[in-house]
Enzyme design. Structure first.
Site, PDB file in Angstrom:
ATOM      1  N   HIS A  18       0.837  -1.201   0.000  1.00  0.00           N
ATOM      2  CA  HIS A  18       0.000   0.000   0.000  1.00  0.00           C
ATOM      3  C   HIS A  18       0.872   1.251   0.000  1.00  0.00           C
ATOM      4  O   HIS A  18       2.097   1.170  -0.144  1.00  0.00           O
ATOM      5  CB  HIS A  18      -1.021  -0.027   1.132  1.00  0.00           C
ATOM      6  CG  HIS A  18      -0.440  -0.044   2.514  1.00  0.00           C
ATOM      7  ND1 HIS A  18       0.374   0.944   2.996  1.00  0.00           N
ATOM      8  CD2 HIS A  18      -0.554  -0.951   3.522  1.00  0.00           C
ATOM      9  CE1 HIS A  18       0.713   0.673   4.239  1.00  0.00           C
ATOM     10  NE2 HIS A  18       0.185  -0.486   4.579  1.00  0.00           N
ATOM     11  N   HIS A  21       4.210   1.399   2.088  1.00  0.00           N
ATOM     12  CA  HIS A  21       5.370   0.697   1.509  1.00  0.00           C
ATOM     13  C   HIS A  21       5.915   1.478   0.314  1.00  0.00           C
ATOM     14  O   HIS A  21       7.123   1.569   0.113  1.00  0.00           O
ATOM     15  CB  HIS A  21       4.980  -0.709   1.028  1.00  0.00           C
ATOM     16  CG  HIS A  21       4.280  -1.530   2.065  1.00  0.00           C
ATOM     17  ND1 HIS A  21       2.959  -1.898   1.938  1.00  0.00           N
ATOM     18  CD2 HIS A  21       4.701  -2.034   3.235  1.00  0.00           C
ATOM     19  CE1 HIS A  21       2.608  -2.605   3.001  1.00  0.00           C
ATOM     20  NE2 HIS A  21       3.643  -2.703   3.806  1.00  0.00           N
ATOM     21  N   CYS A 126       2.771 -13.239  21.222  1.00  0.00           N
ATOM     22  CA  CYS A 126       1.729 -12.666  20.367  1.00  0.00           C
ATOM     23  C   CYS A 126       1.975 -13.160  18.952  1.00  0.00           C
ATOM     24  O   CYS A 126       3.038 -12.900  18.378  1.00  0.00           O
ATOM     25  CB  CYS A 126       1.759 -11.137  20.414  1.00  0.00           C
ATOM     26  SG  CYS A 126       0.697 -10.425  19.126  1.00  0.00           S
ATOM     27  N   CYS A 129       2.541 -10.310  16.327  1.00  0.00           N
ATOM     28  CA  CYS A 129       3.878  -9.696  16.303  1.00  0.00           C
ATOM     29  C   CYS A 129       4.973 -10.734  16.089  1.00  0.00           C
ATOM     30  O   CYS A 129       6.122 -10.379  15.841  1.00  0.00           O
ATOM     31  CB  CYS A 129       4.184  -8.998  17.616  1.00  0.00           C
ATOM     32  SG  CYS A 129       3.028  -7.723  18.063  1.00  0.00           S
ATOM     33  N   CYS A 143      -1.452  -7.503  24.138  1.00  0.00           N
ATOM     34  CA  CYS A 143      -0.398  -7.003  23.256  1.00  0.00           C
ATOM     35  C   CYS A 143      -0.710  -5.540  22.930  1.00  0.00           C
ATOM     36  O   CYS A 143      -1.819  -5.227  22.493  1.00  0.00           O
ATOM     37  CB  CYS A 143      -0.370  -7.826  21.969  1.00  0.00           C
ATOM     38  SG  CYS A 143       0.455  -6.953  20.628  1.00  0.00           S
ATOM     39  N   HIS A 146      -1.665  -5.300  18.994  1.00  0.00           N
ATOM     40  CA  HIS A 146      -2.826  -6.004  18.441  1.00  0.00           C
ATOM     41  C   HIS A 146      -4.043  -6.027  19.361  1.00  0.00           C
ATOM     42  O   HIS A 146      -5.122  -6.466  18.948  1.00  0.00           O
ATOM     43  CB  HIS A 146      -2.430  -7.442  18.073  1.00  0.00           C
ATOM     44  CG  HIS A 146      -1.488  -7.492  16.915  1.00  0.00           C
ATOM     45  ND1 HIS A 146      -0.121  -7.448  17.067  1.00  0.00           N
ATOM     46  CD2 HIS A 146      -1.716  -7.536  15.589  1.00  0.00           C
ATOM     47  CE1 HIS A 146       0.450  -7.480  15.875  1.00  0.00           C
ATOM     48  NE2 HIS A 146      -0.489  -7.521  14.960  1.00  0.00           N
ATOM     49  N   LYS A 295      -4.062   5.565  11.584  1.00  0.00           N
ATOM     50  CA  LYS A 295      -3.125   4.720  10.847  1.00  0.00           C
ATOM     51  C   LYS A 295      -3.887   3.931   9.779  1.00  0.00           C
ATOM     52  O   LYS A 295      -5.011   3.499  10.005  1.00  0.00           O
ATOM     53  CB  LYS A 295      -2.422   3.763  11.817  1.00  0.00           C
ATOM     54  CG  LYS A 295      -1.120   3.284  11.227  1.00  0.00           C
ATOM     55  CD  LYS A 295      -0.337   2.381  12.116  1.00  0.00           C
ATOM     56  CE  LYS A 295       0.702   1.696  11.244  1.00  0.00           C
ATOM     57  NZ  LYS A 295       1.289   0.527  11.823  1.00  0.00           N
ATOM     58  N   LYS A 298      -5.893  -2.429   6.889  1.00  0.00           N
ATOM     59  CA  LYS A 298      -6.847  -3.138   6.054  1.00  0.00           C
ATOM     60  C   LYS A 298      -8.188  -3.254   6.763  1.00  0.00           C
ATOM     61  O   LYS A 298      -9.246  -3.078   6.177  1.00  0.00           O
ATOM     62  CB  LYS A 298      -6.291  -4.533   5.740  1.00  0.00           C
ATOM     63  CG  LYS A 298      -6.404  -4.872   4.275  1.00  0.00           C
ATOM     64  CD  LYS A 298      -5.604  -6.058   3.860  1.00  0.00           C
ATOM     65  CE  LYS A 298      -5.987  -7.353   4.555  1.00  0.00           C
ATOM     66  NZ  LYS A 298      -5.232  -8.496   4.074  1.00  0.00           N
TER      67      LYS A 298
END
Ligand code: MSP
Length: 658
Positions: A18, A21, A126, A129, A143, A146, A295, A298
């Site tokens: 996306h 990146h 986790c 991660c 976590c 997450h 942020k 998805k």
């Protein structure tokens, strides 16, 4: 000249690429192109990270095997990089055997010297991660990334004696202030190193995960994905005895976002120290791209597809936007409106307009040939000095990854060239038959444009080549002048060179409906202070004002206003006040001024730092939402958004406006 090596992270293939990146890779591509123009031999490395639990789960979800899955997604990354014009020298995949066998060689080396031991470990794991968390690191037992409850896993594993290298690493960071940059991330890492980080678990039992590189000294285990991934930076260079490794590793720089600071700033240097290898030169860390301050993810459905923008607006303008909009190191918001705003303001109005008017005038006055310059006046001398300063600033900012500031410096020159057209009035010189002076003016403009086009190559290679070709420069990149030589030289363009008769590089984008309704509300002058008018009901237009009895000021009244030029040195949101930003502005005084400005809806903090603004410096200080405001920043509401008033060239902070 020293060689230059730059890497991007190798991206996980558990999801499609996306905009985030694409940004990192665009930065790397631009930086490497810049270094090429500075005359350095370069190596640009990127690739994909293909081992670990995440990949296995993603492959399962797609009903395919891990190998098929990673082949497909890795190819998508390469396809996108090609479409965006990124010219990497190598694309490494961690599932390649050239990587795997070197990872094993590295592990064996540090195992043999006693830096790896077998031990029992119980920890909160986790899966998102792919790492263990200590009790202290968890937030309410979850976590922190997450927000899921990790699984408690007790098993025997292999550990890397990282603790042995933490103190030498701390000393290295202390001794090399720009090892990690910008500075805020260096401070973050020094903070991390004050905690007890302990050793690093570097294996996973095959009974739990088999998609990884087998440990060379115990076939029951595979290598922890981060330990495997970080090594890509040297396996791609054919460590230990490849020629590329000898050439490039001593000058290596990495580029990452802040999410993966710890593995790069702590694990990786400790691994290098353990193997007796030199540390990289710099870790360059950037912030996140956000969508409406959130942020991209998805699951939120707010992921921005880079190719959509690149296809709609051109890949050069898209890359320009990415590098111009984000202050390297800080977060920035992405939106189609801000991209369109930049396109129209910087590319269509400033740059495209300069090319179009100068080339068509030159066609008319000199039949498309570059004239010889005639007498040089103080105006031209001043422009030469300004150009040198702008290019020097651009190059210094680019060296430090400060692309936004670098491009702003280049635009100071673009705007100065446009002003020079207005001030020297070539059409009048033509009418008056002042051909010598007209030659000076047109030559100055064409040479200035050549310099601008050349400096844009790192960011917009295609468009830069087109601009250079319009200016009759058709040599291949390898034969171009070194950028550093361009700072002082004025005369790279050969008189007599045939240039294009016209240019239409960045046609202005039509105003969208949503932008029109904003423009309707536009007001001529706004006070970008925590002023109640900002973002609220607009002031009366000049026409409306004329109907009212206007109070005329005595000159002495105007003189009571103390207007100063200030440089913004920091900007941050004001808690619970959507419209306000808290700025620190250098007015050349002992302390920077604290100023609260009602511009948050139009400006992201990252875009303000480094700018010069006009400040009303003798307003009575007042508190806005609890924050002291010692001045007011001047701005204009334009159809493209809120424009800040600024001097046409950089001036010392505190300069008086009169
Ligand atoms: N595989 C690891 C990296 C191993 S490197 C030895 C990884 N992969 S990742 O696919 O999650 O990529 C993370 C990187 O992608 C970030 O560090 C950054 O370069 C880029 N970005 C992903 N999302 C981003 C934003 N929203 N904004 C800016 N950059 C982003 O971590």
């Amino acid at each position: 000249m020293q060689p230059f090596f730059l890497s991007t992270p190798i991206y996980y293939v558990n999801a499609r690429p996306h905009l985030g990146h694409a940004y990192t890779t665009a930065v790397a591509d631009s930086m490497v192109r810049f270094q090429k123009l500075m005359g350095r031999k370069t190596f640009f490395l990127t690739g994909t990270d293909e081992h670990g639990d995440k990949i296995v789960r993603a492959a399962d979800a797609h009903g395919t095997t891990p190998q098929d899955y990673v082949d497909t997604v890795s190819a998508e990354f390469r396809k996108l990089w090609d479409a965006l014009g990124f010219e990497y020298d190598d694309f490494i995949r961690t599932t390649e055997s050239r990587h795997g066998h070197r990872v094993q060689q590295f592990l064996q080396r540090i195992y043999d010297q006693g830096d790896i031991y077998h031990g029992e470990y119980g920890g909160h794991y986790c899966f998102g991660c792919e790492r263990f968390y200590t009790e202290k690191e968890l937030r309410d037992g979850q976590c922190p990334d997450h927000l899921t409850t990790p699984e408690f896993i007790q098993e025997k594993n292999y550990f890397f004696r990282m603790s042995k290298y933490l103190e030498p690493l701390r000393k290295h960071i202390e001794a090399h202030p720009d090892f990690i940059r910008p500075e805020r991330y260096r401070n973050e890492v020094l903070g991390l190193l004050r905690e007890d980080l302990g050793d690093l678990c570097i294996s996973r039992p095959k009974s739990r995960l088999s998609w990884g590189i087998e440990l060379p000294f115990d076939p029951e285990y595979v290598t922890y994905v981060w330990f495997d991934a970080l090594l890509n930076y040297i396996t791609a260079l054919e460590w230990p005895d490849g020629e590329q490794f000898a050439t490039f590793w001593p000058q290596a720089q990495h580029l990452v976002a802040k999410d993966i600071l710890k593995p790069h700033a702590v694990f990786w240097p400790c691994m290098l120290l353990s193997a007796g290898l030199p540390l990289y030169r710099h870790l360059n860390v950037h912030g996140y791209w956000l969508v409406q301050d959130t942020k991209m993810s998805k699951s939120l459905g707010n992921v921005v597809e880079p190719l959509d923008f690149a296809e709609k607006y051109g890949r050069g303008p898209f890359r320009y936007f990415l590098l111009r909009e984000m202050q390297f190191g800080q977060d920035a918001n992405v939106s189609e409106e801000s991209l369109r705003g930049r396109f129209n303001a910087d590319l269509a109005n400033d740059l495209g307009n300069l090319f179009s008017r100068v080339l068509s005038m030159n066609q008319k006055y000199f039949q498309g040939r570059t004239p010889s310059p005639g007498p040089i006046r103080p105006e031209e001398e001043a422009l030469h000095v300004l150009a040198s300063e702008c290019l020097e600033n651009y190059q210094a900012h680019f060296q430090r990854f400060q692309f936004s500031l670098g491009l702003e410096s280049l635009w100071v020159l673009v705007r100065a060239l446009n002003k020079y057209v207005d001030a020297s009035q070539p059409w009048a010189l033509f009418k008056q038959g002042q051909t010598d002076l007209l030659g000076t003016v047109m030559y100055t403009l064409l040479e200035g444009m050549r310099k601008v086009a050349l400096h844009l190559w790192p960011v917009m290679p295609g468009e830069s080549e087109e601009m250079l070709s319009q200016l009759g420069q058709r040599a291949s990149v390898e034969q171009w002048p070194h950028l550093a030589d361009e700072i002082l030289r004025w005369g790279g363009l050969e008189p007599g060179t045939k240039v294009a008769a016209a240019s239409s590089l960045f046609p202005r984008l039509e105003t969208l409906k949503s932008e029109k309704s904003e423009a309707k509300q536009a007001k001529p002058v706004a006070r970008a202070q925590g002023d109640k008018n900002i973002g609220g009901k607009p002031d009366a237009t000049p026409a409306q004002k004329q109907d009212e009895t206007l109070e005329l000021l005595e000159f002495a009244d105007f003189q009571r206003l103390d207007l100063r030029i200030g440089s913004v040195i920091s900007a941050e949101p004001v808690q619970k006040a959507d419209k306000l930003l808290h700025l620190h502005v250098d007015l050349g005084e002992a302390e920077p001024r604290s100023i609260v400005a009602g511009i948050a809806e139009h400006w992201s903090p990252g875009n303000l730092v480094g700018r010069q603004v006009v400040v009303v410096a003798n307003l009575k200080p007042r508190k806005l939402r609890g924050t002291l405001s010692q001045g007011m920043v001047l701005a204009v509401h334009a159809p493209e958004g809120l424009r800040l008033l600024a001097p046409s060239g950089i001036v010392p902070p505190g300069s008086k406006v009169s």
